[in-house]
Design a protein around this motif. Structure first.
Motif, mmCIF file in Angstrom:
data_model
loop_
_atom_site.group_PDB
_atom_site.id
_atom_site.type_symbol
_atom_site.label_atom_id
_atom_site.label_comp_id
_atom_site.label_asym_id
_atom_site.label_seq_id
_atom_site.Cartn_x
_atom_site.Cartn_y
_atom_site.Cartn_z
ATOM 1 N N ILE A 241 -39.824 -44.163 -19.889
ATOM 2 C CA ILE A 241 -38.894 -43.929 -18.829
ATOM 3 C C ILE A 241 -38.359 -42.297 -19.094
ATOM 4 N N ILE A 242 -37.967 -41.806 -18.039
ATOM 5 C CA ILE A 242 -37.494 -40.285 -17.984
ATOM 6 C C ILE A 242 -36.100 -40.535 -17.690
ATOM 7 N N GLU A 243 -34.914 -40.277 -18.364
ATOM 8 C CA GLU A 243 -33.573 -40.346 -18.142
ATOM 9 C C GLU A 243 -33.158 -38.961 -18.148
ATOM 10 N N ASP A 244 -32.019 -38.751 -17.316
ATOM 11 C CA ASP A 244 -31.202 -37.663 -17.521
ATOM 12 C C ASP A 244 -30.069 -37.872 -18.444
ATOM 13 N N ILE A 245 -29.648 -36.484 -19.118
ATOM 14 C CA ILE A 245 -28.737 -36.361 -20.068
ATOM 15 C C ILE A 245 -27.537 -36.133 -19.374
ATOM 16 N N PRO A 246 -26.499 -37.181 -19.372
ATOM 17 C CA PRO A 246 -25.278 -36.767 -18.648
ATOM 18 C C PRO A 246 -24.400 -35.611 -19.188
ATOM 19 N N ASP A 247 -23.673 -34.916 -18.329
ATOM 20 C CA ASP A 247 -22.957 -33.674 -18.841
ATOM 21 C C ASP A 247 -21.667 -34.452 -19.894
ATOM 22 N N LYS A 248 -21.330 -35.666 -19.774
ATOM 23 C CA LYS A 248 -20.508 -36.244 -20.453
ATOM 24 C C LYS A 248 -21.394 -36.801 -21.757
ATOM 25 N N ARG A 249 -21.599 -36.060 -22.731
ATOM 26 C CA ARG A 249 -22.239 -36.485 -23.915
ATOM 27 C C ARG A 249 -21.726 -35.838 -25.217
ATOM 28 N N THR B 38 -34.214 -42.812 -30.356
ATOM 29 C CA THR B 38 -34.098 -41.455 -30.690
ATOM 30 C C THR B 38 -35.303 -40.595 -30.503
ATOM 31 N N VAL B 39 -34.952 -39.210 -29.980
ATOM 32 C CA VAL B 39 -36.012 -38.530 -29.584
ATOM 33 C C VAL B 39 -35.607 -37.104 -30.083
ATOM 34 N N PHE B 40 -36.921 -36.182 -30.520
ATOM 35 C CA PHE B 40 -36.565 -34.757 -30.830
ATOM 36 C C PHE B 40 -36.456 -34.101 -29.816
ATOM 37 N N ALA B 41 -35.315 -33.138 -30.060
ATOM 38 C CA ALA B 41 -35.061 -32.198 -28.863
ATOM 39 C C ALA B 41 -35.870 -31.030 -28.542
ATOM 40 N N SER B 42 -36.198 -30.550 -27.387
ATOM 41 C CA SER B 42 -36.833 -29.381 -26.941
ATOM 42 C C SER B 42 -36.001 -28.136 -27.709
ATOM 43 N N LYS B 43 -36.730 -26.823 -27.373
ATOM 44 C CA LYS B 43 -36.294 -25.596 -28.120
ATOM 45 C C LYS B 43 -34.838 -25.444 -28.131
ATOM 46 N N ASN B 44 -34.100 -25.761 -27.088
ATOM 47 C CA ASN B 44 -32.807 -25.421 -26.802
ATOM 48 C C ASN B 44 -32.131 -27.073 -26.474
ATOM 49 N N ILE B 45 -31.387 -27.602 -27.607
ATOM 50 C CA ILE B 45 -30.707 -28.797 -27.501
ATOM 51 C C ILE B 45 -29.729 -28.789 -26.439
ATOM 52 N N GLU B 46 -28.924 -27.616 -26.600
ATOM 53 C CA GLU B 46 -27.608 -27.406 -25.583
ATOM 54 C C GLU B 46 -28.118 -27.403 -24.256
ATOM 55 N N LYS B 47 -29.288 -26.967 -23.712
ATOM 56 C CA LYS B 47 -29.664 -27.104 -22.478
ATOM 57 C C LYS B 47 -30.468 -27.962 -22.161
ATOM 58 N N GLN B 48 -31.032 -28.932 -23.041
ATOM 59 C CA GLN B 48 -31.861 -29.901 -22.526
ATOM 60 C C GLN B 48 -31.081 -31.071 -21.365
ATOM 61 N N ARG B 49 -31.793 -31.179 -20.481
ATOM 62 C CA ARG B 49 -31.395 -32.230 -19.484
ATOM 63 C C ARG B 49 -32.020 -33.419 -19.439
ATOM 64 N N THR B 50 -33.205 -33.644 -19.773
ATOM 65 C CA THR B 50 -33.570 -34.902 -19.530
ATOM 66 C C THR B 50 -34.218 -35.346 -21.001
#
Length: 250
Positions: A206-214, A83-95
């Motif tokens: 580890i820095i991971e990408d958030i996939p488009d299919k999420r 689990t991680v907290f989102a940045s300011k805009n969760i919709e646009k978060q990519r990593t």
């Protein structure tokens, strides 16, 4: 990498394809989150709770592990849950930055002079420790995955996605010490930041990408359930407890 065709061997099949969660997944997840929002005096949703919720959502067994890569088990598949907290805009978060264990070259290899050593050599040792953990789990499970819950600061929005838990070839990365004397690993081809390792505490990230299919789910916040209502619902009275011992002031 494509898997080879085999004539005589029955190939194992995962419980479901990556990020193609079961039909009841969303409803179960939303139900559990709303329940927590309604009953917790101060909302939180951390590692062990997410592991149990995810296990319930996919019909798996929660089996907390010291390794942290196989806390949820379903047939030939296991998951580590983060689990991680989102940045300011969760919709646009990519990593996301995922804490992925404590990798200590001093403990595992007896290397004491860490910062003075070649950063690429220390980086290789750190990755080798991670790779050994992954290999050990893959000896038991055909499919090893990580499932991530990204939560907004107000606990109203959530992203859920999973990816295969893999080994990393040290030859594909270069390492350097940053200004805080933490070790950072970068992809040689793209120069993208991929790993961070802290000598103090040996924390490996580890820095991971958030996939488009999420999955992105937004929940309506319920009113807090009154504590007295819950106690009344279970018919709490003095028969619910007994005094085993009592310190009497003289």
């Amino acid at each position: 990498m494509r898997e080879p065709k085999l004539r005589t061997v029955n190939k194992a099949v995962a419980p479901f394809n990556l990020n193609c969660f079961p039909t009841k997944f969303i409803d179960t997840l939303a139900r559990e989150i709303v329940y927590m929002l309604a009953t917790k005096s101060s909302m939180s949703l951390e590692g062990n709770e997410w592991e149990q919720i995810f296990a319930l959502c996919v019909g798996a067994e929660w089996k907390p592990s010291n390794v942290g890569l196989d806390d949820v088990v379903l047939d030939n598949c296991c998951w580590g849950a983060k689990t991680v907290f989102a940045s300011k805009n969760i919709e646009k978060q990519r990593t996301v930055r995922l804490i992925s264990g404590r990798n200590s070259p001093t403990y595992s290899y007896g290397v004491d002079r860490l910062i003075s050593e070649n950063p690429d050599e220390i980086g290789k040792l750190v990755l080798d420790i991670w790779n050994e953990r992954v290999s050990a789990v893959r000896q038991v499970f055909k499919f090893v995955r990580t499932v991530v819950l990204v939560k907004s600061k107000d606990y109203s929005d959530y992203l859920v996605f999973e990816f295969d838990t893999v080994r990393y070839d040290p030859e594909l990365y270069f390492f350097k010490w940053n200004s805080r004397m933490n070790l950072e690993g970068y992809e040689k081809t793209t120069k993208r930041h991929k790993f961070t390792w802290q000598p103090s505490g040996s924390q490996f990230t580890i820095i991971e990408d958030i996939p488009d299919k999420r999955l992105h789910i937004s929940v309506k916040k319920p009113e807090k359930v009154n504590k007295n209502m819950i106690l009344k619902a279970v018919d709490f009275d003095s028969t619910w407890y007994r005094v085993v011992s009592e310190h009497i002031k003289v």
